[in-house]
Design an enzyme around this catalytic site. Structure first.
Site, PDB file in Angstrom:
ATOM      1  N   ARG A   8       0.802  -1.228   0.000  1.00  0.00           N
ATOM      2  CA  ARG A   8       0.000   0.000   0.000  1.00  0.00           C
ATOM      3  C   ARG A   8       0.839   1.284   0.000  1.00  0.00           C
ATOM      4  NH1 ARG A   8      -3.918  -1.056   4.829  1.00  0.00           N
ATOM      5  NH2 ARG A   8      -2.445  -2.730   5.271  1.00  0.00           N
ATOM      6  N   GLY A 101       8.461  -4.465  12.224  1.00  0.00           N
ATOM      7  CA  GLY A 101       9.385  -3.421  11.760  1.00  0.00           C
ATOM      8  C   GLY A 101       8.691  -2.166  11.271  1.00  0.00           C
ATOM      9  N   TYR A 367      30.058  36.776  -0.053  1.00  0.00           N
ATOM     10  CA  TYR A 367      30.525  35.407   0.151  1.00  0.00           C
ATOM     11  C   TYR A 367      31.830  35.418   0.926  1.00  0.00           C
ATOM     12  CZ  TYR A 367      32.410  30.760  -0.682  1.00  0.00           C
ATOM     13  OH  TYR A 367      32.946  29.521  -0.496  1.00  0.00           O
ATOM     14  N   TYR A 388      38.873  29.559  -4.545  1.00  0.00           N
ATOM     15  CA  TYR A 388      39.068  28.317  -5.303  1.00  0.00           C
ATOM     16  C   TYR A 388      39.708  28.663  -6.633  1.00  0.00           C
ATOM     17  CZ  TYR A 388      37.663  23.835  -7.445  1.00  0.00           C
ATOM     18  OH  TYR A 388      37.650  22.614  -8.061  1.00  0.00           O
TER      19      TYR A 388
HETATM   20  C1  UD1 Z   1      -0.237  -8.421  11.971  1.00  0.00           C
HETATM   21  C2  UD1 Z   1      -0.912  -9.434  12.909  1.00  0.00           C
HETATM   22  C3  UD1 Z   1      -2.219  -8.852  13.430  1.00  0.00           C
HETATM   23  C4  UD1 Z   1      -1.931  -7.537  14.130  1.00  0.00           C
HETATM   24  C5  UD1 Z   1      -1.160  -6.580  13.210  1.00  0.00           C
HETATM   25  C6  UD1 Z   1      -0.692  -5.377  13.999  1.00  0.00           C
HETATM   26  C7  UD1 Z   1      -0.331 -11.657  12.081  1.00  0.00           C
HETATM   27  C8  UD1 Z   1      -0.797 -12.848  11.350  1.00  0.00           C
HETATM   28  N1  UD1 Z   1      -1.194 -10.638  12.190  1.00  0.00           N
HETATM   29  O1  UD1 Z   1      -1.107  -8.238  10.882  1.00  0.00           O
HETATM   30  O2  UD1 Z   1      -2.812  -9.734  14.350  1.00  0.00           O
HETATM   31  O3  UD1 Z   1      -3.152  -6.938  14.551  1.00  0.00           O
HETATM   32  O4  UD1 Z   1       0.027  -7.205  12.688  1.00  0.00           O
HETATM   33  O5  UD1 Z   1      -0.068  -4.424  13.165  1.00  0.00           O
HETATM   34  O6  UD1 Z   1       0.796 -11.637  12.590  1.00  0.00           O
HETATM   35  N2  UD1 Z   1       6.245  -9.661   7.748  1.00  0.00           N
HETATM   36  C9  UD1 Z   1       7.319 -10.449   7.383  1.00  0.00           C
HETATM   37  N3  UD1 Z   1       7.105 -11.539   6.603  1.00  0.00           N
HETATM   38  C10 UD1 Z   1       5.863 -11.890   6.177  1.00  0.00           C
HETATM   39  C11 UD1 Z   1       4.766 -11.104   6.551  1.00  0.00           C
HETATM   40  C12 UD1 Z   1       4.989  -9.988   7.349  1.00  0.00           C
HETATM   41  O7  UD1 Z   1       8.458 -10.147   7.756  1.00  0.00           O
HETATM   42  O8  UD1 Z   1       5.754 -12.912   5.471  1.00  0.00           O
HETATM   43  C13 UD1 Z   1       6.486  -8.493   8.615  1.00  0.00           C
HETATM   44  C14 UD1 Z   1       6.131  -7.174   7.944  1.00  0.00           C
HETATM   45  O9  UD1 Z   1       7.273  -6.629   7.294  1.00  0.00           O
HETATM   46  C15 UD1 Z   1       5.692  -6.335   9.120  1.00  0.00           C
HETATM   47  C16 UD1 Z   1       5.134  -7.339  10.108  1.00  0.00           C
HETATM   48  O10 UD1 Z   1       5.658  -8.592   9.739  1.00  0.00           O
HETATM   49  O11 UD1 Z   1       6.795  -5.679   9.724  1.00  0.00           O
HETATM   50  C17 UD1 Z   1       3.584  -7.393  10.095  1.00  0.00           C
HETATM   51  O12 UD1 Z   1       3.159  -7.774   8.820  1.00  0.00           O
HETATM   52  P1  UD1 Z   1       1.791  -7.283   8.193  1.00  0.00           P
HETATM   53  O13 UD1 Z   1       1.597  -7.964   6.908  1.00  0.00           O
HETATM   54  O14 UD1 Z   1       1.745  -5.788   8.195  1.00  0.00           O
HETATM   55  O15 UD1 Z   1       0.750  -7.886   9.265  1.00  0.00           O
HETATM   56  P2  UD1 Z   1      -0.719  -7.435   9.506  1.00  0.00           P
HETATM   57  O16 UD1 Z   1      -1.597  -7.957   8.462  1.00  0.00           O
HETATM   58  O17 UD1 Z   1      -0.724  -5.975   9.751  1.00  0.00           O
END
Ligand code: UD1
Ligand code: CA
Length: 458
Positions: A8, A101, A367, A388
């Site tokens: 997004r 992150g 300057y 310069y």
């Molecule tokens: C996740 C939680 C949800 C929570 C929300 C809070 C899960 C299944 N869901 O959902 O319960 O309310 O965060 O913000 O955990 N990431 C990876 N690898 C992946 C997928 C994600 O490293 O395969 C990392 C993303 O970079 C991010 C974090 O995990 O930093 C969360 O991922 P995101 O896809 O934003 O999770 P949400 O759908 O927001």
């Protein structure tokens, strides 16, 4: 966890490297983590992994926490799958704190509370009540105890009415975590391995699940879109302005103020609208910053006044401004500009790598580069140092009480002796003795009866 795509954001830049208050989102998370004295730090990377890893290695260097290790997650099959990639790098004892992150403003105290609540025995979740919980994982309880986290897309209508959501932060004892990671499945609405499913596994195994509620939503707000990033930026800046106002700093409008770094203020500091501070800036007692100034890496002493539209950037060398100095409007101070007390720098004056002693003035269109300016020197409008030669930079020395007329060129290396005067329009290429008048320009010729050319036929 920093492997997710950030669809997004609609950007080529990996989401966790987008900036809030001048620093990448992930760097904010790191700053919080570096306060925790963790034994190991593991970053899960995937999308833009080389870029993200290079950035992390750069800022983690010397940050006080152990050098981070990286676990590559390719492809990205969900948060549970992300932690599975990190598991081989985790010790069998101790507790792992799992962080998102893309949630930059989490505070170290909250993370500590979460780790303490786990106590190396329980699963501890950071939750928050959201006015609009849609999109988040819901905390499902029976009585007081947490039974499960159900992702929005998998939730029933009744579950979707739950306001308490999972924030993306949990603490889990390593032994238990490693066991549960092996039993995750991807039979859900998104076909992903959900980390959040370990809550049900804990309940199945009779392990207590504690929920710690975050006090504010700003701390746990995630960034998924440019709109959310901008909203969080404003919330963060307002918090910084609020903290400064608590110390007595007066703002014309705290909503039109940005610090991208660190700003230290003395007493009775006033800041007008639309000012941006970057790097490390300090403002002494009674300093006044007028509207529309951009100031980076500078130390401004007590009583100095910075007039509107002034740009100051000290970069690595820094800029120093002495007590009671007046700068601007429309002044530009570059790295190594070192202004003594009561110095005046006026409109359209650029100063680089130069020292101006007490009371020296350069008020208009000038300057000064690689120059030492003595006390009480007056540097005329339109004058420049030619520092310069096309290959090397050379120094100019203007000793105390010198008066440089308007529109002069001082060709470095050159010294203007103490108390000397340089006539307007001079090009000075040789050192001048103390006290003398130096004029280096064509003599004026006036021709009597001179007829101007006329157009033919008139
Ligand atoms: C996740 C939680 C949800 C929570 C929300 C809070 C899960 C299944 N869901 O959902 O319960 O309310 O965060 O913000 O955990 N990431 C990876 N690898 C992946 C997928 C994600 O490293 O395969 C990392 C993303 O970079 C991010 C974090 O995990 O930093 C969360 O991922 P995101 O896809 O934003 O999770 P949400 O759908 O927001
Ligand atoms: Ca998210």
């Amino acid at each position: 966890m920093a492997a997710g795509q950030g669809t997004r954001m609609k950007s080529r830049v990996p989401k966790v490297l987008h900036r809030l208050a001048g620093r990448p989102l992930l760097q904010h998370v790191f700053a919080a983590v570096s306060q925790l004295q963790a034994r190991h730090v593991v970053v899960v990377t995937g999308n833009g992994a080389p870029e993200v890893e290079a950035a992390v290695a750069g800022w983690a260097h010397g940050a006080g926490s152990p050098a981070p290790k990286f676990a590559r997650q390719e492809p990205q099959c969900g948060t549970g799958h992300a932690v599975q990639q990190a598991a081989p790098l985790l010790p069998d004892d101790g507790t792992t704190l799992i962080l998102n992150g893309d949630v930059p403003l989490i505070e170290p105290a909250t993370l500590l509370a979460l780790a303490q609540s786990s106590g190396a025995r329980k699963v501890a979740l950071l939750t928050v009540d959201m006015p609009d919980p849609s999109g988040y994982g819901r905390i499902v309880r029976s009585g007081d105890s947490v039974r499960a986290i159900v992702e929005h897309k998998d939730a029933s209508d009744e579950q979707r009415r739950i306001a308490e959501v999972y924030t993306g932060f949990m603490a889990v004892p390593n032994g238990l975590l490693k066991g549960w990671l092996g039993s995750l499945s991807n039979r859900n609405a998104q076909g992903e391995y959900y980390l959040t499913d370990i809550v049900e596994l804990a309940v199945r195994d009779g392990i207590e699940v504690a929920a710690v509620k975050a006090s504010d939503t700003v701390q746990v707000d995630g960034v998924n879109s440019p709109t959310q990033l901008a909203a969080l930026e404003r919330a963060f800046q307002l918090r910084q302005a609020e903290a400064l106002m608590q110390q007595g700093v007066r703002f014309a409008d705290p909503a039109r103020f940005d610090v991208r770094g660190r700003l230290d203020c003395g007493q009775d500091v006033t800041i007008d609208v639309n000012c941006v501070f970057e790097g490390h800036v300090s403002l002494g007692d009674g300093v006044s910053i007028s509207a529309n100034c951009v100031i980076a890496n500078a130390a401004i002493s007590a009583g100095a006044v910075i007039h509107p539209f002034t740009h100051i950037d000290g970069e690595k060398l820094g800029v120093r401004i002495g007590e009671g100095a007046l700068v601007g409007p429309f002044a530009r101070l570059r790295p190594g500009a070192d202004l003594g007390p009561e110095v005046h720098i006026g409109n359209f004056v650029e100063v680089k790598n130069s020292t101006l002693a007490r009371g020296a003035k350069a008020n208009h269109l000038a300057y000064l580069g690689d120059t030492s300016v003595g006390e009480r020197v007056n540097y005329g409008a339109g004058s420049i140092t030619a520092n310069y030669d096309g290959a090397n930079k050379h120094r100019t020395v203007i000793e105390e009480d010198v008066h440089v007329g308007s529109n002069c060129v001082l060709v470095a290396p050159v010294t203007i002796g103490r108390g000397g005067t340089v006539g307007a329009g001079s090009t000075i290429t040789k050192n001048t003795a103390p006290g003398v008048l130096s004029v280096g320009r064509g003599r004026q010729v006036s021709i009597a009866g001179w007829q101007r050319p006329k157009k033919a036929g008139k």
